[in-house]
Design a protein around this motif. Structure first.
Motif, mmCIF file in Angstrom:
data_model
loop_
_atom_site.group_PDB
_atom_site.id
_atom_site.type_symbol
_atom_site.label_atom_id
_atom_site.label_comp_id
_atom_site.label_asym_id
_atom_site.label_seq_id
_atom_site.Cartn_x
_atom_site.Cartn_y
_atom_site.Cartn_z
ATOM 1 N N THR A 277 0.830 -1.206 0.000
ATOM 2 C CA THR A 277 0.000 0.000 0.000
ATOM 3 C C THR A 277 0.858 1.248 0.000
ATOM 4 O O THR A 277 0.560 2.234 -0.684
ATOM 5 C CB THR A 277 -0.937 -0.004 1.218
ATOM 6 O OG1 THR A 277 -1.727 -1.187 1.205
ATOM 7 C CG2 THR A 277 -1.853 1.206 1.201
ATOM 8 N N GLY A 278 1.945 1.231 0.757
ATOM 9 C CA GLY A 278 2.847 2.373 0.758
ATOM 10 C C GLY A 278 3.435 2.641 -0.612
ATOM 11 O O GLY A 278 3.542 3.796 -1.044
ATOM 12 N N GLY B 143 -0.713 8.654 -6.299
ATOM 13 C CA GLY B 143 -1.569 9.795 -6.004
ATOM 14 C C GLY B 143 -0.833 11.023 -5.524
ATOM 15 O O GLY B 143 -1.482 12.027 -5.196
ATOM 16 N N LEU C 250 6.505 3.536 0.968
ATOM 17 C CA LEU C 250 6.360 4.848 0.349
ATOM 18 C C LEU C 250 7.719 5.472 0.057
ATOM 19 O O LEU C 250 7.932 6.058 -1.010
ATOM 20 C CB LEU C 250 5.540 5.755 1.265
ATOM 21 C CG LEU C 250 5.257 7.173 0.758
ATOM 22 C CD1 LEU C 250 4.494 7.126 -0.565
ATOM 23 C CD2 LEU C 250 4.470 7.961 1.796
ATOM 24 N N CYS D 194 0.765 4.149 -3.004
ATOM 25 C CA CYS D 194 0.394 5.543 -2.719
ATOM 26 C C CYS D 194 1.194 6.538 -3.561
ATOM 27 O O CYS D 194 0.796 7.700 -3.676
ATOM 28 C CB CYS D 194 0.583 5.847 -1.243
ATOM 29 S SG CYS D 194 -0.721 5.174 -0.198
#
Length: 743
Positions: free
Chosen positions: A10-11, A17, A52, A14
């Motif tokens: 998920t990181g 976006g 991320l 991201c």
């Protein structure tokens, strides 16, 4: 473990976006915080930040590897090696160059070049070239394909056009390109290009018409290398070893199970490398490796564990892959199939499983297609029921055997000829189906509506016994009957689309739509199909009450055919109707004609004495709540004088800069009479005509007219009747785009 891996993935996701990348200092701080969280056993938060940081670091490497702004538009002599599979389209050769260097400047590691009228170029060759280089740049519109994000994900630091060159070194180990040439030479009813796409993942030989047919019928996945192809080859190898062991022909001193798993995985990897190792192939190889590992260990991994591991590993290798639509489509399709077939009580017959799989994938991918603004094939589920087994069981095995046996005289060519004939028959059927059932372009929806749509489809995919599953039907209906995006009565939404060196303007009232010009077109490529139609559909436009073609030049009328094929048009008006195809049924633009729709007034004008060309442009005034817009097409100074002498009131708050800001238009008397406070310039970045001219910009500045340029700001939106400032599409920041430039 699964939730920790999901947090890491998920990181990395991201990144897609982010409006801007955090600085390296911020990344170091985030990495330190992530390490501290991991030490404190806050695994999920720590892994999320770590993912991320890793994705942002990759993005920094990619953006720093782009062409320096000072070299944008410069012509340099450089040297590099051709990689990938060069594509030939007409007289143009397109290819990728890596390890490029020049004595004059530092260059990106990977370039995408086009050589108009150039000689044949082969993979593995080294060339010395004179290239006009440009920084990666793309048109920015509501909806549609983001070519700049695609270029960054592919690692292209610059594009360029070759002016001259010489081959420095012949190709080395260009076996993939050599096989592609052998496949293209197969003249089985002109299916060599589709065979190359099927076996090598090279779509350069597939015509635009064939791609449109595949897209309309939802069968694009059959002509690109996907997990289906890799899995089929691995299964064939595993099955062959198992069969030999069963009949006693496999050597007893070699454990057949280990050999079968190793050979199957090696075959999958080899085929993946042959196909360029794209995202679906990476995912398939990882999942095949996990399945074979389970087969050796006899351990149950669950249905979601291999998919999650493949998802995370693909992102770890290249986090920028999340910018590509294929990444999301590939993993989403597998997830839908797992959700469909896992956790069910009882069994399905083979034909029930096959039909439900096609229908569930078609429905389950709807949220992804809507989010990515991709067309949806209405006939896809039915077509794939027959096309998938035809490709998997007939075309692909014969084509693979033909490719392997090409060194054997006659045998390999004959098998490829048979595979090409089978493909030709399939395409005849697909073409008929595409004409009968064209693709459906879903409208753009707000994030709230999209979330409700996704939840509704998830409910529909759950087993039949789940309570309140039927609520998915009205939730799915939001896609067809969602909130309208049209302006209120008495106002008009104006969109000056970013079509490059051309013009296309959408005027939308509460219940009517008018399209003024359709953008440029040249040969098989036109802005109508690539920009105008996707943008109109994203804005919720389903039909056009009027289409106005200012004049017949291709930068204004080139996309008309594509728009008419995709959207119903009630009437067509034109400044030069006789110069347009008779099938368009264009009516002449009559001076002084006016009408009112939904409280918005429209007035037409055309110079009756105009010579053919730019002066014959049809001019349109749009007025809402006292605020006026003047669309002048390509009128020149002489047509401007005739307009002022016509007696029609020329005043307007907004002026579409005539002829893209050419020095032959926007005369001082005309500007003084119109008295606009802003000029809307539609033109291509770094165009060869020098638009807008410096004299015109100086004239705007002297009269206090603010220019707004699509080449710098992207598509422009005006809410006519509200007296609000212009909205620029590039103001919606993305880290891979240049910042919006204020003129």
């Amino acid at each position: 473990m699964r939730t920790a891996m999901l947090a890491l993935a998920t990181g990395m996701v991201c990144l897609r976006g982010l409006p801007a990348l955090p600085s390296l200092g911020w990344l170091m701080g985030m990495a330190a915080v992530a390490s501290l969280l991991l030490m404190l056993r806050r695994w999920h938060c720590g892994l999320f930040l770590l993912g991320l940081c890793w994705a942002c670091l990759h993005a920094h490497w990619a953006t720093n590897d782009q062409l320096a702004p000072a070299l944008d538009g410069q012509t340099l002599w450089l040297e590099g090696e051709v990689v990938g599979l060069p594509a030939v389209s007409g007289n143009t050769v397109r290819f990728e160059l890596t390890d490029a260097w020049s004595r004059r400047a530092q260059l990106p590691s990977r370039l995408r070049l086009a050589w108009y009228g150039g000689p044949p170029v082969a993979s593995g060759e080294r060339w010395r070239l004179a290239v006009k280089l440009k920084r990666p740049r793309a048109l920015v519109n509501p909806g549609g394909f983001d070519a700049q994000a695609w270029a960054l994900a592919k690692g292209f630091g610059a594009t360029g056009s070759v002016k001259a060159g010489e081959r420095v070194r012949a190709a080395r180990l260009a076996w993939r390109d050599g096989l592609r040439q052998r496949l293209l030479a197969v003249d089985s009813q002109q299916q060599g290009g589709t065979l190359a796409a099927l076996l090598l993942g090279d779509g350069s030989g597939v015509s635009r018409q064939q791609w449109e047919v595949l897209q309309a019928t939802g069968t694009v996945h059959l002509l690109v290398i996907s997990g289906q192809h890799v899995g089929l080859l691995a299964g064939l190898v595993y099955g062959l070893v198992a069969l030999l062991a069963k009949v006693g022909l496999w050597p007893a001193r070699w454990p057949w199970l280990r050999c079968a798993c190793a050979l199957a995985f090696a075959a999958a990897l080899s085929y993946g490398l042959l196909a360029g190792f794209q995202v679906p192939v990476r995912r398939a190889c990882i999942m095949i490796g996990l399945v074979l590992m389970w087969r050796l260990r006899f351990r149950h991994l669950g249905v979601w564990w291999p998919l999650l591991l493949a998802f995370t590993l693909v992102l770890l290798v290249d986090p920028l892959v999340s910018l590509q639509p294929g990444f999301w489509l590939s993993f989403s399709a597998v997830a839908v199939l797992l959700l469909t077939f896992s956790g069910r009580l009882g069994g399905w017959r083979w034909w029930q499983a096959w039909t439900r799989a096609q229908c569930c994938v078609a429905v389950g991918l709807l949220p992804v297609m809507v989010a990515l603004a991709l067309p949806v094939s209405v006939s896809g589920p039915l077509v794939n029921l027959l096309a998938v087994p035809w490709i998997s069981l007939v075309v692909l095995p014969v084509a693979m055997a033909g490719a392997v046996l090409l060194p054997v005289p006659w045998i390999g060519e004959s098998l490829l000829w048979l595979a090409g004939g089978a493909l030709c028959g399939l395409f005849h059927w697909l073409t008929w189906t595409a004409e009968w059932s064209p693709p459906w372009l879903p409208p753009g929806v707000s994030p709230e509506v999209w979330l409700v749509l996704a939840i509704g489809i998830l409910l529909l995919l759950l087993p039949a016994g789940v309570p309140l599953r039927w609520l998915g039907v009205p939730m799915l209906g939001l896609l067809l009957f969602g909130p309208r995006q049209a302006p209120p009565v008495g106002q008009a939404d104006i969109w000056v689309l970013d079509v490059g060196q051309g013009l296309a303007v959408l005027v939308r009232t509460a219940y009517h739509q008018v399209l003024y010009d359709t953008g440029p077109g040249l040969g098989e490529v036109d802005a109508g199909a690539s920009v105008v139609v996707p943008s109109l559909v994203a804005l919720g436009v389903r039909r056009l009450d009027a289409m106005i073609i200012s004049h017949a030049h291709l930068d204004h009328s080139g996309g008309t055919g594509s728009v008419r094929r995709r959207l119903p048009v009630t009437q067509t008006l034109a400044g030069e109707p006789d110069a347009l195809p008779a099938a368009w049924q264009a009516q002449p633009c009559k001076p002084g004609r006016s009408w009112e729709w939904d409280g918005v007034r429209f007035v037409l004008w055309r110079w009756p004495s105009a010579v053919p060309g730019n002066p014959a442009s049809c001019v349109l005034w749009v007025e809402a709540n006292g605020e006026r817009l003047l669309l002048g097409g390509d009128i020149d100074a002489s047509a401007e004088r005739a307009l002022l002498a016509s007696g029609l009131p020329p005043q307007a708050h907004w002026l579409q800069a005539p002829h893209h800001g050419s020095k032959t238009s926007s005369s001082k008397p005309f500007l003084e009479a119109v008295q606009p406070h802003a000029a809307l310039i539609s033109r291509g970045h770094d165009n060869t005509f020098g638009h807008p001219h410096a004299d015109v910009l100086a004239r705007y500045q002297a009269l206090g007219i603010t220019p707004h340029d699509t080449a710098e700001a992207g598509a422009l939106r005006i809410q006519l009747g509200t007296y609000a400032p212009v909205q620029r599409q590039r103001d919606q920041r993305r880290f891979w785009r240049d910042a919006a430039i204020t003129p």
